[in-house]
Design a protein around this motif. Structure first.
Motif, PDB file in Angstrom:
ATOM      1  N   MET A   1       8.189  -8.840 -56.603  1.00  0.00           N
ATOM      2  CA  MET A   1       7.614  -8.669 -55.099  1.00  0.00           C
ATOM      3  C   MET A   1       6.584  -8.788 -55.006  1.00  0.00           C
ATOM      4  SD  MET A   1       8.287  -4.765 -53.414  1.00  0.00           S
ATOM      5  CE  MET A   1       8.459  -4.464 -51.847  1.00  0.00           C
ATOM      6  N   PHE A   2       5.679  -8.909 -55.087  1.00  0.00           N
ATOM      7  CA  PHE A   2       4.447  -9.996 -54.995  1.00  0.00           C
ATOM      8  C   PHE A   2       4.155 -11.029 -56.060  1.00  0.00           C
ATOM      9  CE2 PHE A   2       3.582  -4.722 -54.272  1.00  0.00           C
ATOM     10  CZ  PHE A   2       3.609  -5.371 -53.047  1.00  0.00           C
ATOM     11  N   PRO A   3       5.292 -12.087 -55.668  1.00  0.00           N
ATOM     12  CA  PRO A   3       4.533 -13.285 -56.444  1.00  0.00           C
ATOM     13  C   PRO A   3       3.608 -13.607 -56.358  1.00  0.00           C
ATOM     14  CG  PRO A   3       6.107 -13.820 -54.849  1.00  0.00           C
ATOM     15  CD  PRO A   3       5.816 -12.022 -54.431  1.00  0.00           C
ATOM     16  N   ALA A   4       3.095 -14.924 -57.700  1.00  0.00           N
ATOM     17  CA  ALA A   4       1.566 -15.145 -57.724  1.00  0.00           C
ATOM     18  C   ALA A   4       1.411 -16.458 -57.774  1.00  0.00           C
ATOM     19  CB  ALA A   4       0.586 -14.496 -58.844  1.00  0.00           C
ATOM     20  N   GLY A   5       0.587 -17.907 -57.940  1.00  0.00           N
ATOM     21  CA  GLY A   5       1.064 -18.911 -58.135  1.00  0.00           C
ATOM     22  C   GLY A   5       1.259 -19.057 -56.841  1.00  0.00           C
ATOM     23  N   LEU A  48       2.155  -4.557 -44.015  1.00  0.00           N
ATOM     24  CA  LEU A  48       3.271  -4.208 -43.885  1.00  0.00           C
ATOM     25  C   LEU A  48       3.872  -5.245 -43.340  1.00  0.00           C
ATOM     26  CD1 LEU A  48       1.704  -0.846 -41.182  1.00  0.00           C
ATOM     27  CD2 LEU A  48       3.454  -1.215 -44.123  1.00  0.00           C
ATOM     28  N   THR A  49       4.053  -6.342 -44.477  1.00  0.00           N
ATOM     29  CA  THR A  49       4.997  -7.752 -43.983  1.00  0.00           C
ATOM     30  C   THR A  49       6.421  -7.654 -43.543  1.00  0.00           C
ATOM     31  OG1 THR A  49       3.023  -8.465 -45.118  1.00  0.00           O
ATOM     32  CG2 THR A  49       5.056  -9.554 -44.859  1.00  0.00           C
ATOM     33  N   PRO A  50       7.461  -6.670 -43.744  1.00  0.00           N
ATOM     34  CA  PRO A  50       8.446  -6.624 -43.951  1.00  0.00           C
ATOM     35  C   PRO A  50       8.437  -5.916 -42.080  1.00  0.00           C
ATOM     36  CG  PRO A  50       8.038  -6.431 -46.129  1.00  0.00           C
ATOM     37  CD  PRO A  50       7.006  -6.070 -45.898  1.00  0.00           C
ATOM     38  N   ILE A  81      12.398 -18.227 -39.920  1.00  0.00           N
ATOM     39  CA  ILE A  81      10.450 -17.803 -40.747  1.00  0.00           C
ATOM     40  C   ILE A  81      10.063 -16.517 -40.784  1.00  0.00           C
ATOM     41  CG2 ILE A  81       9.688 -20.781 -40.164  1.00  0.00           C
ATOM     42  CD1 ILE A  81       8.130 -19.360 -38.006  1.00  0.00           C
ATOM     43  N   THR A  82      10.980 -16.073 -39.502  1.00  0.00           N
ATOM     44  CA  THR A  82      10.366 -14.330 -39.658  1.00  0.00           C
ATOM     45  C   THR A  82      11.374 -13.308 -40.338  1.00  0.00           C
ATOM     46  OG1 THR A  82      12.386 -14.116 -37.489  1.00  0.00           O
ATOM     47  CG2 THR A  82       9.195 -14.738 -37.240  1.00  0.00           C
ATOM     48  N   GLY A  83      12.968 -14.799 -40.622  1.00  0.00           N
ATOM     49  CA  GLY A  83      14.005 -13.851 -40.940  1.00  0.00           C
ATOM     50  C   GLY A  83      13.501 -13.693 -42.808  1.00  0.00           C
ATOM     51  N   LEU A  88      11.475 -11.512 -48.153  1.00  0.00           N
ATOM     52  CA  LEU A  88      10.728 -12.195 -49.288  1.00  0.00           C
ATOM     53  C   LEU A  88       9.581 -10.838 -49.602  1.00  0.00           C
ATOM     54  CD1 LEU A  88      10.338 -16.566 -49.155  1.00  0.00           C
ATOM     55  CD2 LEU A  88      12.580 -14.979 -50.231  1.00  0.00           C
ATOM     56  N   GLY A  89       8.556 -10.841 -48.546  1.00  0.00           N
ATOM     57  CA  GLY A  89       7.805 -10.269 -48.295  1.00  0.00           C
ATOM     58  C   GLY A  89       6.541 -10.611 -48.459  1.00  0.00           C
TER      59      GLY A  89
END
Length: 117
Positions: A1-5, A48-50, A81-83, A88-89
């Motif tokens: 859910m929270f990809p890094a790198g 609250l990105t989504p 881009i908003t979709g 993606l989160g």
């Protein structure tokens, strides 16, 4: 859910692109710009990105249909881009990642595992 790198950095850039597209679009006057500053700042921080990406999507739709301040190609790019951002989160470089973090669920082994079970 929270990809890094690299993917997390890419999501940060995507959040910044959506926020800048809101702030740099001149439609609606000063009151509308002030109202759009709050979701833009939230997107930059990754809060609250989504939800905020969906708000940006709805603003772009309203801007295209009612105000007429955006062209069809510009609106299409904003929709994409908003979709993508809503689906993606926020990524690891966000306040959402700090607040909610990654969760690891471990399932303990079953007891009484006998032969034939």
């Amino acid at each position: 859910m929270f990809p890094a790198g690299g993917p997390g950095a890419g999501l940060l850039l995507l959040r910044l692109a959506v926020a800048l597209s809101l702030l740099l679009h001149p439609s609606g006057g000063p009151l509308m710009q002030a109202m759009l500053a709050l979701p833009a700042i939230g997107l930059c921080l990754g809060v609250l990105t989504p939800l905020l990406a969906t708000v940006c999507f709805l603003f772009s739709f309203h801007d295209f249909l009612v105000v007429g301040g955006a062209t069809l190609p510009e609106t299409g790019i904003r929709f994409l881009i908003t979709g993508a951002l809503a689906l993606l989160g926020p990524g690891a470089l966000s306040l959402d990642a700090r607040l909610f973090g990654r969760r690891v669920i471990t399932v303990p082994p079953r007891k009484n595992q006998g032969v034939g079970e």
